[in-house]
Design a protein around this motif. Structure first.
Motif, PDB file in Angstrom:
ATOM      1  N   GLU A   1      -1.823   8.748   9.015  1.00  0.00           N
ATOM      2  CA  GLU A   1      -2.571   8.046   7.964  1.00  0.00           C
ATOM      3  C   GLU A   1      -2.020   6.627   7.782  1.00  0.00           C
ATOM      4  O   GLU A   1      -2.786   5.669   7.624  1.00  0.00           O
ATOM      5  CB  GLU A   1      -2.495   8.826   6.649  1.00  0.00           C
ATOM      6  CG  GLU A   1      -3.329   8.231   5.536  1.00  0.00           C
ATOM      7  CD  GLU A   1      -3.236   9.017   4.230  1.00  0.00           C
ATOM      8  OE1 GLU A   1      -3.828   8.572   3.233  1.00  0.00           O
ATOM      9  OE2 GLU A   1      -2.551  10.056   4.210  1.00  0.00           O
TER      10      GLU A   1
ATOM     11  N   SER B   1      -5.996  -0.664  11.239  1.00  0.00           N
ATOM     12  CA  SER B   1      -7.265  -1.164  10.704  1.00  0.00           C
ATOM     13  C   SER B   1      -7.117  -2.520  10.032  1.00  0.00           C
ATOM     14  O   SER B   1      -8.097  -3.266   9.896  1.00  0.00           O
ATOM     15  CB  SER B   1      -7.858  -0.157   9.707  1.00  0.00           C
ATOM     16  OG  SER B   1      -7.080  -0.077   8.530  1.00  0.00           O
ATOM     17  N   HIS B   2      -5.885  -2.857   9.615  1.00  0.00           N
ATOM     18  CA  HIS B   2      -5.632  -4.157   8.988  1.00  0.00           C
ATOM     19  C   HIS B   2      -4.949  -5.143   9.947  1.00  0.00           C
ATOM     20  O   HIS B   2      -4.507  -6.210   9.529  1.00  0.00           O
ATOM     21  CB  HIS B   2      -4.785  -3.973   7.728  1.00  0.00           C
ATOM     22  CG  HIS B   2      -5.540  -3.363   6.577  1.00  0.00           C
ATOM     23  ND1 HIS B   2      -5.847  -2.015   6.523  1.00  0.00           N
ATOM     24  CD2 HIS B   2      -6.070  -3.923   5.460  1.00  0.00           C
ATOM     25  CE1 HIS B   2      -6.519  -1.780   5.408  1.00  0.00           C
ATOM     26  NE2 HIS B   2      -6.672  -2.916   4.752  1.00  0.00           N
TER      27      HIS B   2
ATOM     28  N   TYR C   1      -4.003   2.929   8.716  1.00  0.00           N
ATOM     29  CA  TYR C   1      -4.077   1.774   7.807  1.00  0.00           C
ATOM     30  C   TYR C   1      -3.556   0.515   8.490  1.00  0.00           C
ATOM     31  O   TYR C   1      -4.173  -0.556   8.418  1.00  0.00           O
ATOM     32  CB  TYR C   1      -3.269   2.065   6.540  1.00  0.00           C
ATOM     33  CG  TYR C   1      -3.134   0.875   5.611  1.00  0.00           C
ATOM     34  CD1 TYR C   1      -4.144   0.559   4.707  1.00  0.00           C
ATOM     35  CD2 TYR C   1      -1.991   0.073   5.646  1.00  0.00           C
ATOM     36  CE1 TYR C   1      -4.027  -0.535   3.859  1.00  0.00           C
ATOM     37  CE2 TYR C   1      -1.867  -1.021   4.803  1.00  0.00           C
ATOM     38  CZ  TYR C   1      -2.884  -1.320   3.914  1.00  0.00           C
ATOM     39  OH  TYR C   1      -2.755  -2.413   3.076  1.00  0.00           O
TER      40      TYR C   1
ATOM     41  N   LYS D   1       0.850  -1.187   0.000  1.00  0.00           N
ATOM     42  CA  LYS D   1       0.000   0.000   0.000  1.00  0.00           C
ATOM     43  C   LYS D   1       0.887   1.239   0.000  1.00  0.00           C
ATOM     44  O   LYS D   1       1.767   1.388   0.858  1.00  0.00           O
ATOM     45  CB  LYS D   1      -0.903   0.007   1.246  1.00  0.00           C
ATOM     46  CG  LYS D   1      -1.698   1.282   1.456  1.00  0.00           C
ATOM     47  CD  LYS D   1      -2.775   1.487   0.437  1.00  0.00           C
ATOM     48  CE  LYS D   1      -3.628   2.711   0.800  1.00  0.00           C
ATOM     49  NZ  LYS D   1      -4.641   3.004  -0.247  1.00  0.00           N
TER      50      LYS D   1
END
Length: 310
Positions: free
Chosen positions: A74, A81-82, A78, A29
């Motif tokens: 940010e 959240s993963h 990520y 990502k």
């Protein structure tokens, strides 16, 4: 590249295995920072959810001297959240265009901060320029790990091979993770070309050889750039390409360009370029693994501005 290049041979075998087996490929990502045109990557192993963050950005306003963590937060959002577990905070080199957020990410997420072993050369040069004093150790000890050319390590079950690719700076490295290579500033997208080679310790001829080393990997190898600058004729930022696309279309270093032709082009182009806007604060911080210099006796941290020093 010559057959005696053990690091390249190991990286090639690793890429070939990942191309044959999707389970050996990382999930990637990218986070693009418009202020510095930098891409930060979160790379993780889908089997174990272990992750690395590559080339993170600390927001810095040079007019006020204030830092903030919008870009890094940010990335953190990520990761959380993963449900990823960060084990590595990787730098491709001591950046001259943005400050690293590695210490902040380490505080929030854990992980080891790492860079190539030739960072000591950069520390010697810039430690002297900024008159850093005896408090600044020039042995790489600000980092948790230093990688030699051909070094290997793991992100979960994913193998990583390190390639030393100097030329932009003497300490530049690329991380080969599965079938993906994180090139740092060594090269850019095919329509933008290659990195400058006029910083202290940089060298256009060395850069050409590093480019050819990366471009000796299998054609389908995925390449991830550290920056994109939206060249004329393109309407959106992109940062992923392949070895084949670079060999066929890189405007500075496609197949058929000779070393002498590249050096002449690169040196002429570099002579026209301005210094990066954040080079002086960036280098002072990044040579310390993203840590600020120690505060003065009044408790305030200062970054130096050498005048007419070079």
């Amino acid at each position: 590249m010559a057959s005696h290049d053990a690091g390249l041979a190991a990286a090639t075998a690793q890429v070939e295995q990942a191309l044959a087996d999707p389970a050996k490929r990382p999930v990637i990502k990218g986070f693009f920072d418009h202020d510095t045109f930098t891409v930060t990557y979160v790379v993780h192993d889908p089997a174990t959810l272990e992750a690395a963050v590559i080339d993170s950005v600390l927001d810095f306003d040079p007019a006020s001297g204030r830092t903030s963590h919008t870009s890094a937060d940010e990335v953190i959002a990520y990761i959380t959240s993963h449900n990823l577990k960060v084990t590595w905070l990787l730098e491709t080199h001591a950046h001259a265009d943005h400050l690293s957020a590695a210490p902040y990410l380490q505080q929030q997420l854990g992980g080891k901060i790492a860079i190539g072993e030739h960072i000591t050369t950069v520390q010697q040069v810039f430690g002297k320029l900024f008159n850093a004093g005896s408090e600044f150790q020039r042995d790489g000890s600000d980092f948790d790990a230093l990688f030699a050319d051909g070094a290997t390590f793991q992100i979960g079950s994913l193998p990583v091979t390190v390639l030393h690719v100097p030329g932009h700076t003497p300490a530049c490295i690329a991380y080969v993770i599965g079938d993906a290579v994180f090139t740092g500033d060594t090269m850019f997208m095919p329509d933008y070309g290659t990195a400058r080679a006029d910083f202290p310790g940089g060298d256009a001829r060395t850069l050409f050889r590093s480019l050819r080393r990366i471009l000796s990997l299998p054609p389908q190898t995925r390449l991830f750039m550290c920056h994109d600058y939206l060249p004329k004729g393109r309407s959106e930022y992109v940062w992923e390409t392949t070895v084949q696309a670079e060999r066929e279309g890189n405007i500075h270093a496609h197949d058929g360009v000779t070393e002498d032709e590249f050096v002449a082009m690169r040196e002429a182009r570099d002579a026209t370029l301005d210094m990066p806007r954040l080079i002086l604060p960036s280098v002072q911080v990044n040579m310390r693994a993203g840590h600020m210099p120690p505060p003065d006796e009044n408790g305030v941290i200062y970054l130096k501005l050498p005048v007419n020093a070079v």
